[in-house]
Design an enzyme around this catalytic site. Structure first.
Site, PDB file in Angstrom:
ATOM      1  N   VAL A  28      56.371 -69.104 -12.130  1.00  0.00           N
ATOM      2  CA  VAL A  28      56.044 -70.514 -11.887  1.00  0.00           C
ATOM      3  C   VAL A  28      56.651 -71.445 -12.938  1.00  0.00           C
ATOM      4  CG1 VAL A  28      53.896 -70.199 -10.562  1.00  0.00           C
ATOM      5  CG2 VAL A  28      53.793 -70.323 -13.064  1.00  0.00           C
ATOM      6  N   TYR A  40      46.432 -73.126 -25.410  1.00  0.00           N
ATOM      7  CA  TYR A  40      45.822 -72.836 -24.103  1.00  0.00           C
ATOM      8  C   TYR A  40      44.888 -73.984 -23.696  1.00  0.00           C
ATOM      9  CZ  TYR A  40      43.147 -70.418 -20.444  1.00  0.00           C
ATOM     10  OH  TYR A  40      42.545 -70.074 -19.246  1.00  0.00           O
TER      11      TYR A  40
HETATM   12  N1  LIG Z   1      39.638 -64.946 -16.811  1.00  0.00           N
HETATM   13  C1  LIG Z   1      39.018 -65.998 -17.306  1.00  0.00           C
HETATM   14  O1  LIG Z   1      38.013 -65.875 -18.038  1.00  0.00           O
HETATM   15  C2  LIG Z   1      39.496 -67.388 -16.973  1.00  0.00           C
HETATM   16  C3  LIG Z   1      38.668 -68.458 -17.318  1.00  0.00           C
HETATM   17  C4  LIG Z   1      39.053 -69.745 -17.010  1.00  0.00           C
HETATM   18  C5  LIG Z   1      40.249 -69.979 -16.376  1.00  0.00           C
HETATM   19  N2  LIG Z   1      41.065 -68.942 -16.062  1.00  0.00           N
HETATM   20  C6  LIG Z   1      42.320 -69.270 -15.402  1.00  0.00           C
HETATM   21  O2  LIG Z   1      42.356 -68.657 -14.130  1.00  0.00           O
HETATM   22  C7  LIG Z   1      43.696 -68.368 -13.763  1.00  0.00           C
HETATM   23  C8  LIG Z   1      43.811 -66.888 -13.424  1.00  0.00           C
HETATM   24  O3  LIG Z   1      43.423 -66.144 -14.572  1.00  0.00           O
HETATM   25  P1  LIG Z   1      43.082 -64.582 -14.518  1.00  0.00           P
HETATM   26  O4  LIG Z   1      42.019 -64.353 -15.513  1.00  0.00           O
HETATM   27  O5  LIG Z   1      42.897 -64.154 -13.116  1.00  0.00           O
HETATM   28  O6  LIG Z   1      44.449 -63.995 -15.116  1.00  0.00           O
HETATM   29  P2  LIG Z   1      45.067 -62.508 -15.043  1.00  0.00           P
HETATM   30  O7  LIG Z   1      44.040 -61.534 -14.683  1.00  0.00           O
HETATM   31  O8  LIG Z   1      45.815 -62.357 -16.319  1.00  0.00           O
HETATM   32  O9  LIG Z   1      46.117 -62.627 -13.822  1.00  0.00           O
HETATM   33  C9  LIG Z   1      47.184 -63.504 -13.959  1.00  0.00           C
HETATM   34  C10 LIG Z   1      47.915 -63.638 -12.638  1.00  0.00           C
HETATM   35  O10 LIG Z   1      48.920 -64.653 -12.796  1.00  0.00           O
HETATM   36  C11 LIG Z   1      50.203 -64.096 -12.563  1.00  0.00           C
HETATM   37  N3  LIG Z   1      51.157 -64.744 -13.454  1.00  0.00           N
HETATM   38  C12 LIG Z   1      51.184 -64.755 -14.806  1.00  0.00           C
HETATM   39  N4  LIG Z   1      52.221 -65.474 -15.251  1.00  0.00           N
HETATM   40  C13 LIG Z   1      52.879 -65.941 -14.147  1.00  0.00           C
HETATM   41  C14 LIG Z   1      54.028 -66.706 -13.944  1.00  0.00           C
HETATM   42  N5  LIG Z   1      54.721 -67.185 -14.977  1.00  0.00           N
HETATM   43  N6  LIG Z   1      54.419 -66.965 -12.683  1.00  0.00           N
HETATM   44  C15 LIG Z   1      53.723 -66.492 -11.615  1.00  0.00           C
HETATM   45  N7  LIG Z   1      52.607 -65.748 -11.745  1.00  0.00           N
HETATM   46  C16 LIG Z   1      52.201 -65.471 -12.994  1.00  0.00           C
HETATM   47  C17 LIG Z   1      50.053 -62.601 -12.797  1.00  0.00           C
HETATM   48  O11 LIG Z   1      51.078 -61.918 -12.080  1.00  0.00           O
HETATM   49  P3  LIG Z   1      51.526 -60.390 -12.456  1.00  0.00           P
HETATM   50  O12 LIG Z   1      50.441 -59.500 -11.900  1.00  0.00           O
HETATM   51  O13 LIG Z   1      52.831 -60.227 -11.762  1.00  0.00           O
HETATM   52  O14 LIG Z   1      51.623 -60.309 -13.953  1.00  0.00           O
HETATM   53  C18 LIG Z   1      48.652 -62.377 -12.241  1.00  0.00           C
HETATM   54  O15 LIG Z   1      48.668 -62.322 -10.833  1.00  0.00           O
HETATM   55  C19 LIG Z   1      44.553 -68.773 -14.965  1.00  0.00           C
HETATM   56  O16 LIG Z   1      45.077 -70.070 -14.756  1.00  0.00           O
HETATM   57  C20 LIG Z   1      43.556 -68.779 -16.108  1.00  0.00           C
HETATM   58  O17 LIG Z   1      43.968 -69.652 -17.146  1.00  0.00           O
HETATM   59  C21 LIG Z   1      40.713 -67.644 -16.344  1.00  0.00           C
END
Ligand SMILES: NC(=O)c1ccc[n+]([C@@H]2O[C@H](COP(=O)([O-])OP(=O)(O)OC[C@H]3O[C@@H](n4cnc5c(N)ncnc54)[C@H](OP(=O)(O)O)[C@@H]3O)[C@@H](O)[C@H]2O)c1
Length: 259
Positions: free
Chosen positions: A64, A163
């Site tokens: 992205v 972040y």
């Molecule tokens: N987990 C939390 O506690 C939390 C809390 C608040 C907000 N969030 C937000 O929620 C969203 C999802 O987080 P998550 O915890 O589900 O993260 P995650 O488990 O690390 O998964 C990240 C996902 O994003 C993809 N990704 C990473 N970099 C990318 C890029 N440059 N282009 C396209 N896809 C990319 C990864 O693809 P690959 O599998 O190919 O690596 C994976 O599908 C994020 O925006 C995060 O900041 C998370």
């Protein structure tokens, strides 16, 4: 592909919250473009689960943070599904190393802001321009856009300020698009997860387990991708269509303050 089926493009849908959202949308009857950056195997697993739910999906590799990849993602989704009814800006990253503000590197700042802020901003700009056309031609009845931000949009963390800044910026991006797109009939929402059990928080699992026990989350549990997916499903169904620019926090009451 039957053109009348509602379609969604979900960034970062191979794992975690994005995966939960993709499956939730499939259960809601959407066909889903599953974007991933490097984890093909995980993305293939999501595609399989989408098919098991009776829907269809499309895998789209792309970073992205790259403008070429963003364009490719949108073009491939439109080539397959004809249009995009719902864009979910979910892909996001944490800094590789957590360091305090006096140590933050420009490299980490650019990487995190490029992925978490610049990417959803310009992806939304591209998709919303096209959505205006689809809305006018009647191809999409109500186009909708979601930004997945974080409680870090307002809760600072001393050791990953880049972040937090990226999420605060993404929050303003959501509000700005909501303002511009209201007159076009395109609702825009910010969905703000709290501590959610995914790969992203693996390294800090023990610390956050302790925080949750101590009451930082009033509802005293981790969030799960399904919790966030439920909110996106409601948006996708149109349940919130007379709202736009709203922030929906999914964090077990994290923002509550008690004296
Ligand atoms: N987990 C939390 O506690 C939390 C809390 C608040 C907000 N969030 C937000 O929620 C969203 C999802 O987080 P998550 O915890 O589900 O993260 P995650 O488990 O690390 O998964 C990240 C996902 O994003 C993809 N990704 C990473 N970099 C990318 C890029 N440059 N282009 C396209 N896809 C990319 C990864 O693809 P690959 O599998 O190919 O690596 C994976 O599908 C994020 O925006 C995060 O900041 C998370």
């Amino acid at each position: 592909m039957e053109i009348s089926k509602k379609s969604a493009l979900v960034t970062g849908a191979s794992r975690g919250i994005g995966k939960g959202i993709a499956l939730g949308l499939a259960a809601e009857g959407y066909v889903v473009a599953v974007n991933y950056v490097r984890n093909l195997k995980a993305a293939e697993g999501v595609l399989k689960e989408i098919q098991q739910l009776g829907s269809e999906g499309l895998l789209i590799q792309g970073d992205v943070g790259s403008s070429n990849d963003r364009k490719k993602m949108v073009d491939e989704t439109v080539a397959e599904f004809g249009k995009i009814d719902l864009l979910v800006n979910n892909a996001g990253i944490a800094p590789k190393i957590r360091v305090e503000i006096l140590e933050t590197t420009e490299e980490s700042f650019d990487r995190v802001l490029g992925t978490n802020l610049k990417a959803p901003y310009f992806l939304t700009q591209d998709v919303s321009r096209r959505m205006i056309g689809w809305k006018q031609s009647g191809e999409v009845e109500v186009p909708r856009i979601v930004f997945v931000t974080s409680i870090s949009a307002y809760a600072g963390s001393r050791n990953r300020t880049e972040y937090c800044i990226s999420k605060a910026g993404a929050s303003m991006a959501a509000m700005s698009f909501a303002m511009r797109l209201a007159e076009e009939g395109i609702p825009v929402f910010e969905v703000r997860p709290g501590l959610t059990q995914t790969d992203m928080v693996e390294k800090v699992q023990d610390k956050y387990d302790r925080f949750i026990k101590e009451g930082i989350v009033p509802q005293r549990r981790w969030g799960y991708p399904e919790d966030i997916a439920k909110v996106v499903r409601a948006i996708a169904r149109g349940d919130l269509d007379f709202s736009t620019g709203e922030i929906i926090e999914v964090a077990g009451g994290f923002s509550l303050k008690e004296l």
